[in-house]
Each structure stands twice: as C-alpha cells, then as structure tokens.
Design an enzyme around this catalytic site. Structure first.
Site, PDB file in Angstrom:
ATOM      1  N   SER A 181      21.296  11.624  23.855  1.00  0.00           N
ATOM      2  CA  SER A 181      19.828  11.642  24.563  1.00  0.00           C
ATOM      3  C   SER A 181      18.951  10.106  24.691  1.00  0.00           C
ATOM      4  CB  SER A 181      18.985  12.544  24.586  1.00  0.00           C
ATOM      5  OG  SER A 181      18.101  11.854  25.574  1.00  0.00           O
ATOM      6  N   THR A 230      20.680  10.215  34.114  1.00  0.00           N
ATOM      7  CA  THR A 230      20.405  11.914  34.486  1.00  0.00           C
ATOM      8  C   THR A 230      20.471  10.839  36.059  1.00  0.00           C
ATOM      9  OG1 THR A 230      20.496  12.386  32.103  1.00  0.00           O
ATOM     10  CG2 THR A 230      19.068  13.088  34.031  1.00  0.00           C
ATOM     11  N   HIS A 330      20.695  20.300  34.356  1.00  0.00           N
ATOM     12  CA  HIS A 330      19.624  20.297  32.483  1.00  0.00           C
ATOM     13  C   HIS A 330      19.416  21.714  32.326  1.00  0.00           C
ATOM     14  CE1 HIS A 330      17.565  16.586  31.797  1.00  0.00           C
ATOM     15  NE2 HIS A 330      17.009  17.367  31.084  1.00  0.00           N
ATOM     16  N   ARG A 333      17.014  23.721  33.754  1.00  0.00           N
ATOM     17  CA  ARG A 333      15.221  23.559  33.125  1.00  0.00           C
ATOM     18  C   ARG A 333      15.017  22.309  34.373  1.00  0.00           C
ATOM     19  NH1 ARG A 333      14.297  23.347  27.850  1.00  0.00           N
ATOM     20  NH2 ARG A 333      13.143  21.985  27.673  1.00  0.00           N
TER      21      ARG A 333
END
Length: 433
Positions: A181, A230, A330, A333
């Site tokens: 990430s 993302t 996600h 989430r």
C-alpha cells in the site's frame, strides 16, 4: 448362540468376529508383504471398532499439542486462519484492532463477503490421479507458485513492528506475491529486498498530480511490475466498529495521530522527500476515467484497477487500456452495498471475456473460497485480514502459517475436485446453492 461384545461406539459385534479380526491383524503385522503404514492403518480399525478409522487414522495426532486456554500459543497450533484472530485481538490496542476489524455502517457488506461463499457449492469428482498437482499461475509473464497473494493493507506497523518486511519474508519463504500500500509502513525498496523479488504497488494517488507522478516513478524504479490504482475510496466511509472500539482505548491517540495530511503520512516511507503541502486528501476523490487515461500515459508497466464491482466499469476499464482488474470492495470497508465480491465476480469475468486477468479480494479465509473464485473465472485471489491476524499474533511465523494453512486447504480441495492444475478448475467445479 454366539456372545456379543459392546464396542466403544455402543454397537455390538460377535466374539467370533472379534477373534477373526484379531487373528487377521496378527497375520498382517507379521507379514513382510504389508507395508508398516498399511498395517498401522488396519490396526486403527480394531482400536475404533469402525471403518471410520480407515479415513481418519492418518491425522489423529494433528491437534495433539496441548493448549492452555482458548488462545493458540504458537502458529503450529492453528487449525485454520480463524485461530489467529483472537490472538491478534488480545495483542493489539483496542483502536488498532477496531481499525482492522471494521467494515462500514453495520458491517453488513463485510459479512456479505463471507456469506457469499455459502451460496456456492463445490462439485467433487472421483477416480482421478491427483497425487501430483500444480498450483502455479502466470500473470504478466511472472509465474506465481500459488494463486494466493497478499492484498495491500495500510499502516501495517500498527499491527507488528516489522510490518510489511515480515510479510515480505513470509512471501519469500512460502512462494507468494504481495501488493504494498502507498500508506504502508515499509518502503517498496525494503519490501522487494526482503521478498527477494519484485512486488506490486497499490497507489493512493492523492489530489496532487505531482505527488502521483513521484509515487509511480519511485515504485517503477524500485522494480514494481504493476501499479494498482485503488478506485473504491472516493465516497468516504463510516467505520462504526472502529469508532466504537476506539472508545475503549485509554491511550492518547494524538501522540501518533495529529491533524493534517503531512502529519498523516509523516511515518509512511513512500512519502519521504515528497512535498505534500498541496495535498488535501489521499484518495484522489475527484478521479474520473480521464484520470485513468492520464495515469495510463505515465505508467510504464502494467496498470491495474482495484475496486471494480460492476460489468459496466469492467468494460470501460478495457477501453482505457487497463491491464488487469481486482474485484474488491475494500474488504467490506468501502461502502455498505451488501454486494459480496464473490457474488459480482461472474459479471466482471463475462465483461472482460478473457482479455485481461481478473483478481479478487474480500472475505477469503479458506482454501475452498479460493477454489470457488477460480472456478468462477478469477485468475488469483488476494487476502488481507488473515495475514494481518497472523502478523499481529506471531510476526513472520504467523504470516507463514496463514499462507501454509490456506495453501494446504486449497491443494486439498483441488484434489477433491479432480484438478491437477489451475486450468482444470472451471465452472463445472461449482454450482449455485
């Protein structure tokens, strides 16, 4: 009339049968023609007094280690990945665990991800030689030993001080790929060093194009073969479970978390030496398909979109030159849609029609979950929470055991459906319940 003898299971057998069985076992044990393993298995029949033993005797010692209390004390005691969660919860501060556990609103989409697998049954096949199986998959010219990869997780240092470095070493040891990430706790250079091979990079683009360019350039210079944008965090989210658990955290959160974007990313190494003074949000909330086009023009390697959950967006992604899709909400989430990722996977697969790889994450906990996704057309599967449970509980050994357990379960169900390689897992391997 012959006498009856009661077995440990409450049934009864003739004394004559017992005598005959005992004589046969004595013969079998002495015979050089029977391998010791076979004799041991047959002996198990006399112990249990049922043919059940023939199937079970090989694993009767699997759960032998003694446990003190309900929590496993080391990774080897875990029977499945769920065993790591309570240990992680016990080890973490309430707010950190709440961040990991939270979905959005009432967590119903988070639960939907798990429930979606129960709507798919597996069709098993018989009399196929599955002693040798191959779980490798080739994506973007790279061969992965397993279709199970680590999904990007933010702020992994909140769960273990070695953070993604420990996860990368686990991936090296067990032969898996991982995605880092943008707001991970370890740099991409260090992750690649620890894994001993390139990893993918998940991009939170921010709303400053200059910052986006620098993040992409650094990741590609380090050797990342894929940039994963993302796209599912643009609408904001209401993480009630996190907020609720945070109420019980007695620490002073502002000791680590202070307002302002610069402070937010001050401990995120991917932002080292980058001017973030013009950034107002991490997620690039004004992104459109034109942004994807712009990003496509600077990404030298492969461009992947993470967060696609409809066939309309999947088709549009093809039009904009995207090289792969990760079906994702996600981990439940992103939004309270009540749509499971495994539930929407078929429409994405149909939309891309084999033109690009389709990966998926969201609720994967079992090897059977992995097989179901591959049967519905996924190329590979990413796991997030399970490996963080393992990391928080036991560090690198915990991550390794999570990967071991899921891989073991996957290989087992592969054999049971009669598949010796991933290409043999297809729509005929599953059915809707």
């Amino acid at each position: 009339m012959s006498r009856k003898t009661e077995t440990r299971h409450g049934g009864a057998v003739d004394d004559g049968v017992q005598l005959s069985r005992r004589k046969f076992l004595e013969f079998a044990s002495a015979s050089p023609l029977l391998a010791p393993q076979i004799a041991s298995t047959i002996a198990g029949l006399s112990v249990l007094g049922t043919s059940e033993a023939l199937a079970q005797s090989y694993d009767v010692l699997r759960a032998a280690p003694v446990m003190n209390g309900d929590l496993i004390a080391n990774p080897s005691q875990a029977l499945n990945v769920f065993d790591f969660e309570p240990v992680a919860k016990n080890a973490l501060p309430p707010a950190h665990y709440g961040y990991l556990a939270s979905g959005v609103d009432a967590d119903k989409t988070l639960q939907a991800n798990r429930d979606g697998f129960d709507k798919i049954a597996i069709r098993t096949r018989r009399l196929i030689d599955v002693r040798k199986i191959d779980t490798s998959v080739k994506i973007f010219g790279e061969t992965w030993g397993s279709p199970i990869a680590l999904a990007p997780v933010s702020s992994v240092g909140a769960f273990n001080s070695e953070a993604e470095a420990a996860a990368a070493r686990a991936c090296k040891a067990k032969g898996h790929q991982m995605i880092l990430s943008t707001v991970g706790s370890t740099s991409i250079e260090d992750c690649i060093k620890e894994r001993g091979a390139p990893i993918w990079y998940m991009l939170y683009p921010t709303d400053d194009w200059a910052v986006t360019q620098l993040l992409v350039a650094r990741a590609e210079m380090a050797g990342a073969p894929a940039i994963v944008l993302t796209v599912d965090r643009q609408g904001g989210r209401n993480t009630e479970t996190l907020f609720r658990d945070r109420r019980g955290d007695t620490r002073t959160c502002t000791d680590c978390h202070t307002p302002g974007f610069a402070n937010e990313v001050s401990r995120k190494p991917m932002f080292d030496n980058i001017d973030v003074s013009k950034v107002t949000n991490l997620y690039g909330t004004g992104m459109t398909w034109d942004y994807v086009k712009r990003l496509r023009s600077i990404v030298k390697g492969k461009l992947v979109l993470k967060g696609i959950v409809t066939h309309e967006d999947a088709k549009t992604a093809l039009d904009y030159g995207v090289d792969a899709i990760i079906v994702s909400n996600h981990g439940g989430r992103a939004e309270e849609s009540l749509q499971s990722t495994i539930g929407v996977l078929p429409e994405i697969v149909t939309a891309v029609n084999g033109k690009i790889p389709v990966l998926i994450d969201g609720g994967f906990r079992r090897g059977t979950d992995v097989l179901k996704a591959l049967a519905l057309g996924a190329t590979a599967v990413c796991i997030g929470r399970p490996y963080i449970w393992g990391l928080a509980a036991f560090g690198q050994p915990g991550v390794e055991m999570v990967l071991t357990l899921m891989q073991r379960e996957f290989e087992t169900i592969m054999r049971q459906v009669g598949a010796t390689k991933l290409a043999e897992i297809n729509g005929a391997s599953v059915t809707r319940v």
